[in-house]
Design an enzyme around this catalytic site. Structure first.
Site, PDB file in Angstrom:
ATOM      1  N   ILE A  25       0.836  -1.205   0.000  1.00 31.34           N
ATOM      2  CA  ILE A  25       0.000   0.000   0.000  1.00 31.34           C
ATOM      3  C   ILE A  25       0.876   1.262   0.000  1.00 31.34           C
ATOM      4  CG2 ILE A  25      -1.780   1.286   1.296  1.00 31.34           C
ATOM      5  CD1 ILE A  25      -2.770  -1.343   0.018  1.00 31.34           C
ATOM      6  N   TYR A  53      -4.967 -20.005   1.090  1.00 31.33           N
ATOM      7  CA  TYR A  53      -4.698 -19.868   2.522  1.00 31.33           C
ATOM      8  C   TYR A  53      -3.256 -19.439   2.799  1.00 31.33           C
ATOM      9  CZ  TYR A  53      -9.097 -22.244   3.638  1.00 31.33           C
ATOM     10  OH  TYR A  53     -10.421 -22.566   3.758  1.00 31.33           O
ATOM     11  N   LYS A  66       8.199   3.228  20.807  1.00 30.57           N
ATOM     12  CA  LYS A  66       9.571   2.722  20.943  1.00 30.57           C
ATOM     13  C   LYS A  66      10.291   2.696  19.591  1.00 30.57           C
ATOM     14  CE  LYS A  66      10.580   1.743  24.588  1.00 30.57           C
ATOM     15  NZ  LYS A  66      10.955   2.704  25.680  1.00 30.57           N
ATOM     16  N   THR A  67      11.526   3.167  19.593  1.00 26.05           N
ATOM     17  CA  THR A  67      12.285   3.253  18.333  1.00 26.05           C
ATOM     18  C   THR A  67      13.288   2.109  18.171  1.00 26.05           C
ATOM     19  OG1 THR A  67      14.043   4.580  19.314  1.00 26.05           O
ATOM     20  CG2 THR A  67      12.171   5.782  18.362  1.00 26.05           C
ATOM     21  N   CYS A  69     -16.764 -17.027 -12.296  1.00 20.84           N
ATOM     22  CA  CYS A  69     -16.008 -18.223 -12.659  1.00 20.84           C
ATOM     23  C   CYS A  69     -16.715 -19.485 -12.136  1.00 20.84           C
ATOM     24  CB  CYS A  69     -14.562 -18.100 -12.216  1.00 20.84           C
ATOM     25  SG  CYS A  69     -13.468 -18.997 -13.318  1.00 20.84           S
ATOM     26  N   MET A 114     -20.270 -18.869 -11.867  1.00 20.40           N
ATOM     27  CA  MET A 114     -21.028 -18.934 -13.120  1.00 20.40           C
ATOM     28  C   MET A 114     -21.308 -20.400 -13.458  1.00 20.40           C
ATOM     29  SD  MET A 114     -20.179 -19.818 -16.532  1.00 20.40           S
ATOM     30  CE  MET A 114     -20.416 -19.281 -18.212  1.00 20.40           C
ATOM     31  N   GLU A 151     -15.247 -31.516 -13.453  1.00 16.77           N
ATOM     32  CA  GLU A 151     -14.234 -31.286 -12.408  1.00 16.77           C
ATOM     33  C   GLU A 151     -14.650 -32.006 -11.118  1.00 16.77           C
ATOM     34  OE1 GLU A 151     -13.489 -27.113 -11.691  1.00 16.77           O
ATOM     35  OE2 GLU A 151     -12.018 -27.520 -10.130  1.00 16.77           O
ATOM     36  N   ARG A 181     -10.062 -23.931 -16.249  1.00 18.56           N
ATOM     37  CA  ARG A 181      -9.826 -25.057 -17.159  1.00 18.56           C
ATOM     38  C   ARG A 181     -11.127 -25.593 -17.746  1.00 18.56           C
ATOM     39  NH1 ARG A 181      -4.562 -26.408 -16.060  1.00 18.56           N
ATOM     40  NH2 ARG A 181      -3.968 -26.101 -13.895  1.00 18.56           N
ATOM     41  N   HIS A 187     -12.911 -13.048 -14.749  1.00 19.97           N
ATOM     42  CA  HIS A 187     -12.755 -12.396 -13.439  1.00 19.97           C
ATOM     43  C   HIS A 187     -12.818 -10.873 -13.568  1.00 19.97           C
ATOM     44  CE1 HIS A 187     -11.457 -15.981 -11.118  1.00 19.97           C
ATOM     45  NE2 HIS A 187     -11.160 -16.406 -12.327  1.00 19.97           N
ATOM     46  N   GLU A 241     -13.260  -8.780 -11.346  1.00 18.67           N
ATOM     47  CA  GLU A 241     -12.672  -8.120 -10.171  1.00 18.67           C
ATOM     48  C   GLU A 241     -11.235  -7.656 -10.404  1.00 18.67           C
ATOM     49  OE1 GLU A 241     -13.369 -11.322 -10.477  1.00 18.67           O
ATOM     50  OE2 GLU A 241     -12.033 -12.622  -9.341  1.00 18.67           O
TER      51      GLU A 241
HETATM   52  N1  GLN Z   1     -12.597 -24.622 -11.174  1.00 18.74           N
HETATM   53  C1  GLN Z   1     -13.161 -23.933 -12.292  1.00 18.74           C
HETATM   54  C2  GLN Z   1     -12.338 -24.117 -13.548  1.00 18.74           C
HETATM   55  O1  GLN Z   1     -11.162 -24.426 -13.481  1.00 18.74           O
HETATM   56  C3  GLN Z   1     -13.356 -22.469 -11.983  1.00 18.74           C
HETATM   57  C4  GLN Z   1     -12.084 -21.714 -11.811  1.00 18.74           C
HETATM   58  C5  GLN Z   1     -12.262 -20.415 -11.084  1.00 18.74           C
HETATM   59  O2  GLN Z   1     -13.258 -20.187 -10.418  1.00 18.74           O
HETATM   60  N2  GLN Z   1     -11.251 -19.538 -11.170  1.00 18.74           N
HETATM   61  O3  GLN Z   1     -12.830 -23.923 -14.625  1.00 18.74           O
END
Ligand code: GLN
Length: 537
Positions: A21, A56, A189-190, A383, A386, A407, A464, A509, A511
């Site tokens: 930041i 994580y 404190k420094t 992703c 969806m 999957e 994928r 994505h 975002e």
């Molecule tokens: N697991 C899913 C795929 O590989 C979605 C991947 C994700 O959400 N970034 O297509």
């Protein structure tokens, strides 16, 4: 400007002080004064990139336009600067060693013994200078991951020493540190800072600016004491108080004159004051919202909120654009079922099902979709979110009870989501997904088209599996519309459901592209729908 200037940002005392930041805020101020700036992150771990890391470990994996899987700090850089980063902006020890070893195998070192110094340090130095050599930047800011004194950071600090020695006044070091407050004596404190600067000095690196994180104001005495013990000019000892939002930090650093200290060091013009009008406008919208909406964020990594960093930041941008505060209810997808969906999601104004991988928690995502669709609550699936929406529709509207993604169930009789052809023969996990910017054409009269206000867009991908086009006609007839299609491959990138206030799933994505100055149009549209839903309740 004559030559590119290089700024290194190191950290001392503890991790998590916010080097990313501070780097992004400094870059923002320099950019707002008319300089061309980029930021790079050097990560001392041995993974070639963070793409194979469990969220994580280090939080979200951020994807760039050119398809690099990178550290989440690059997201901050883009959100603050509004300019794209690329593979060159994130380098790990793994990548450095990989390229040195490849050169060694090719025989490029002509029989020499390959060593940390000079070969590894040369490789690090090249990765830093390569950004400056593009001619695209006046200033390159390089953030060194980890804390000074870490064993893994040694080659990086040594490279900084060499670059400072080679480039003299074109190179400077900003050291971020912590002044702990002892409540018993009421003092800052420094000593820890003195020690961390000594560690830097032992490696031959003199910091030029100290940025001191502190819960309290740093008075003149402390400033002078720190300056005296660290050889830093008193005016270059910068206070960085805890902020209510990260977006406050550029303004705080401007008040503390961090950018002036830097320009002064390089002998650069500081007459033009930073143009922060748009930034301040965003801040005031953020601080004085008219209403509050509460959104459920459903994912399986919710214990570590950094796993969804770009999504939560996109909510902040889109909230400010709509002048509403966005509160998040974190919901673990493993705990959500068809039975408890109503009680878990009670009172929410919208639901976002987050990206993810694998079987764990996936049925909870599907149950969320069903709840949102049937109860006409604004839904945004990203992703895996969806893909869950497509599966839910196939199961509950078409009656394909066995519908799934291959999957999760490779033997499903209705593989509405299936492995992409290009993925069939891939076995390596690192860097092999469908990654980075891809084209998408939007259907007229769709929510997406109205939100973007244009017909052709590009968005970043990381997956994928894909919507299986064998089921496109039957799903479309049943009311699940494919409203965004990749013009080259025909892959479905967006799905929408009609007769619903907002039901959108995107394979990409969004975002990753939301910034302070340009909030993402789909997030803005989603929050608007949630706000309307909230007001009509
Ligand atoms: N697991 C899913 C795929 O590989 C979605 C991947 C994700 O959400 N970034 O297509």
């Amino acid at each position: 400007m004559a030559s590119t200037k290089y700024i290194f940002v190191t950290g001392g005392v503890t991790s998590s002080l916010g080097k990313g930041i501070i780097s992004a805020s400094l870059a923002k101020l320099l950019q707002a004064r008319g300089y061309r700036v980029t930021i790079q992150k050097l990560d001392p771990y041995i993974n070639v990139d963070p793409g194979t890391l469990n969220p994580y470990e280090h939080g979200e994996c951020y994807v760039t336009e050119d398809g690099a899987e990178t550290d989440l700090d690059l997201g901050h850089y883009e959100r603050f600067l509004g300019t794209p980063t690329s593979q060159g902006n994130n380098v790990t020890t793994g990548r450095i060693y990989q390229s040195v070893i490849e050169k060694e195998r090719r025989g490029d070192y002509l029989g020499k013994t390959v060593q940390v110094i000079p070969h590894i340090t040369d490789e690090i130095k090249n990765r830093v200078k390569i950004l400056g050599e593009t001619g695209n930047y006046d200033i390159v800011i390089t953030e060194i991951g980890g804390t000074v004194g870490d064993i893994e950071a040694v080659p990086y600090i040594e490279s900084v020493r060499q670059l400072k020695w080679e480039m003299e006044r074109d190179c400077m070091v900003v050291h971020l540190t912590l002044l702990p407050f002892l409540a018993v004596t009421g003092e800052l404190k420094t000593k820890p800072t003195q020690h961390s600067v000594k560690t830097l000095l032992e490696s031959g690196v003199q910091p030029d600016v100290l940025v001191c994180r502190s819960e309290h104001a740093i008075d003149e005495d402390i400033r002078r004491k720190l300056a005296l013990f660290t050889n830093v000019r008193p005016k270059n000892v910068i206070e960085s108080r805890d902020a209510s939002t990260i977006y406050e930090v550029p303004v705080m650093m401007y008040k503390e004159k961090l950018d002036e200290s830097v320009l002064d060091y390089f002998g650069l013009e500081s007459k033009q004051q930073p143009d922060l009008d748009k930034w301040r406008d965003f801040l005031s919208r953020l601080k004085y919202p008219k209403r509050t909406v509460e959104i459920g964020l459903i994912g399986k990594y919710v214990e570590l909120k950094d796993s969804y960093k770009s999504i939560t930041e996109s909510f902040i941008h889109a909230g400010a654009a709509n002048e509403v505060e966005v509160k998040i209810r974190w919901i673990h997808s493993e705990h959500l079922t068809e039975k408890n969906a109503a009680s878990t999601c009670k009172g929410l104004d919208g639901l976002l099902v987050a990206p993810g991988f694998g079987e764990r928690g996936f049925e909870g995502k599907v149950a969320t979709v069903q709840y949102a669709r049937e109860n006409k609550i604004p839904y945004f699936g990203i992703c895996y979110g969806m893909q869950a929406a497509v599966i839910e529709y196939a199961r509950n509207v078409l009656g394909y009870t066995d519908a799934n993604t291959t999957e999760v169930n490779p033997k499903t009789s209705k593989p509405v989501i299936a492995l992409m052809d290009e993925q069939m023969h891939i076995t390596d996990k690192g860097g092999t997904m469908r990654l980075g910017a891809q084209q998408c054409e939007l259907a007229e009269d769709s929510i997406a088209r109205a939100a973007y206000g244009e017909a052709h867009i590009t968005e970043r991908h990381r997956h994928r599996y894909e919507f299986n086009n064998d089921f496109k006609d039957v799903l479309t007839e049943a009311g699940l519309k494919a409203t965004g299609i990749n013009p080259d491959s025909g892959l479905v990138e967006i799905i929408e459901v009609e007769d619903h206030p907002f039901f959108v799933g995107v394979q990409y994505h969004p975002e990753y592209k939301s910034t302070v100055v340009k909030p993402h149009p789909l997030f803005v549209a989603f929050i608007k729908a949630c706000d309307e839903f909230h007001q009509n309740k």
